[in-house]
Structures are given as structure tokens and as C-alpha cells.
Design an enzyme around this catalytic site. Sequence first.
Site, PDB file in Angstrom:
ATOM      1  N   CYS A 101      43.312  39.333  37.254  1.00  0.00           N
ATOM      2  CA  CYS A 101      43.509  40.030  35.975  1.00  0.00           C
ATOM      3  C   CYS A 101      44.891  41.017  36.361  1.00  0.00           C
ATOM      4  CB  CYS A 101      42.326  40.991  35.937  1.00  0.00           C
ATOM      5  SG  CYS A 101      42.364  41.786  34.075  1.00  0.00           S
ATOM      6  N   HIS A 132      38.250  36.987  35.207  1.00  0.00           N
ATOM      7  CA  HIS A 132      37.663  37.722  36.490  1.00  0.00           C
ATOM      8  C   HIS A 132      36.488  36.637  36.956  1.00  0.00           C
ATOM      9  CE1 HIS A 132      38.680  41.949  36.362  1.00  0.00           C
ATOM     10  NE2 HIS A 132      39.174  41.682  35.141  1.00  0.00           N
ATOM     11  N   GLU A 152      35.434  36.674  39.789  1.00  0.00           N
ATOM     12  CA  GLU A 152      34.110  37.676  40.733  1.00  0.00           C
ATOM     13  C   GLU A 152      32.920  37.860  39.549  1.00  0.00           C
ATOM     14  OE1 GLU A 152      36.407  41.160  38.866  1.00  0.00           O
ATOM     15  OE2 GLU A 152      36.756  38.900  39.567  1.00  0.00           O
TER      16      GLU A 152
END
Length: 225
Positions: free
Chosen positions: A93, A193, A195
Site C-alpha cells: 500500500c 494488503h 497481511e
Amino acid sequence: MDRPRILVSTSDDAWGNYRQALLAAGGLPTGGYCPAADLSCDGLLLAGGGDMDPALFGQANQGSEEIDLVRDKAELALTEAFLAAGKPILGVCRGHQVLNVALGGTLIQDLGPVGNLFHRLTSIDCWDKIHPIRTLPGTTLASLYGPVLVTNSAHHQAVDRLGEGLTAAAWSESGVVEAVEHRALPILGVQFHPERMAYARRRPDTADGAKLFAWFLDRCRNHGR
């Protein structure tokens, strides 16, 4: 199996998500807010966060928010150090945008009311925005996920003019650059993202972000061998 050490540059409140994902992928995360450039680490992860100061890419402020110039300068220095060492870098990001600026590129400072409907969280959203992206054949993302994958989104800025050595590797439905790859170095940036799409935070409505962390750690583990 070797557990590569990954230097993570992130905001204090987001550290846990990246730490958990890297540990689950088999890495050893270290770092935090504005860490020093520890080149004993095997790779660098530039995490999400607020906007960069547009002066760093030659523009007046036209919608940039939550600027932290201390972090901007620290992450540009980190990127320069790891680039010079030829070590793997993953940008997520904001980190994807930092990579582009570090290599001489520019950013779209705000996607506008239509673009933000599909990419930016609002005060009433509980989850990331979800949407498909298409990948460029022959790129890392295409090899990991195929021609189309569904990702999350939580941003209002985007890569504009590409930095030196970078190739756009994926686009959203409206043409927003969703990933960049370096043509010669082990460097990848993604606007989404992973994660928040992997391991303990795996979700059924997106692609599996664990594939991206596995690829990154493999590059870190085998770099220079």
C-alpha cells in the site's frame, strides 16, 4: 529451514499484522517505526500508512493527508540502502507508493469521488473494499495468482508515472496500478494488503495473501546464493 530476517518499516499501530504474517510465513521480523537501515537483514518490507509529502515527487499538496515527513525520509533512505545492496523489497500500500517515489516516479494524490468508492474505506465501513484486479502475463503476480485475483483496498492515492526500472504488473477495474515489479531487482510493490488476506486473517472473499509472503521470503532466503 532458514528463517530470513526481515526489516519492517511500519506505523506502531500496524506492526502486529505484519509481524504475525511474517512469522507465519517463516520469517523473523524486526524493526518498527523508522528503523535504521540494518543491512544484516535479508529483506525489507515497507508497510502501509499515511500519505507521502508530495514535495518529495515535485508537487504541491492536492489532497495528500496524514503526512509524516520523518517517516517519509526514513523510508526513502531505507529503500535506497536496500536497493544499493540488491536485497529483496516488498512494498505494501503506502510502501508500494514509497518504492515508486524512491525510483523517481509520481503519485496520484487523490483518486476522486468515483475512484474512492471502490478503493477507500469510509467512516461506515467495517472491512476493506474488495474488488478484482488483472495481472500482466509473465509477472510475479501472474505466476502466483493467474490472470485475475480478488484483493482488498484501503487507499485514496495511487501510482502515476512509474519510477525507473519499474513495470506495472496489475491494474484494478478502473485502471489503477495495483502492483509494480522491478525489471532487474527482486522488488515488488502491491497496492493491496496481503497481511490482511493471509494466515490468521485469511478471508474467503479474496485471494490468499500467504502466496505473496511465501514468494518474498523465498527471495530473501535465497538471495545471493
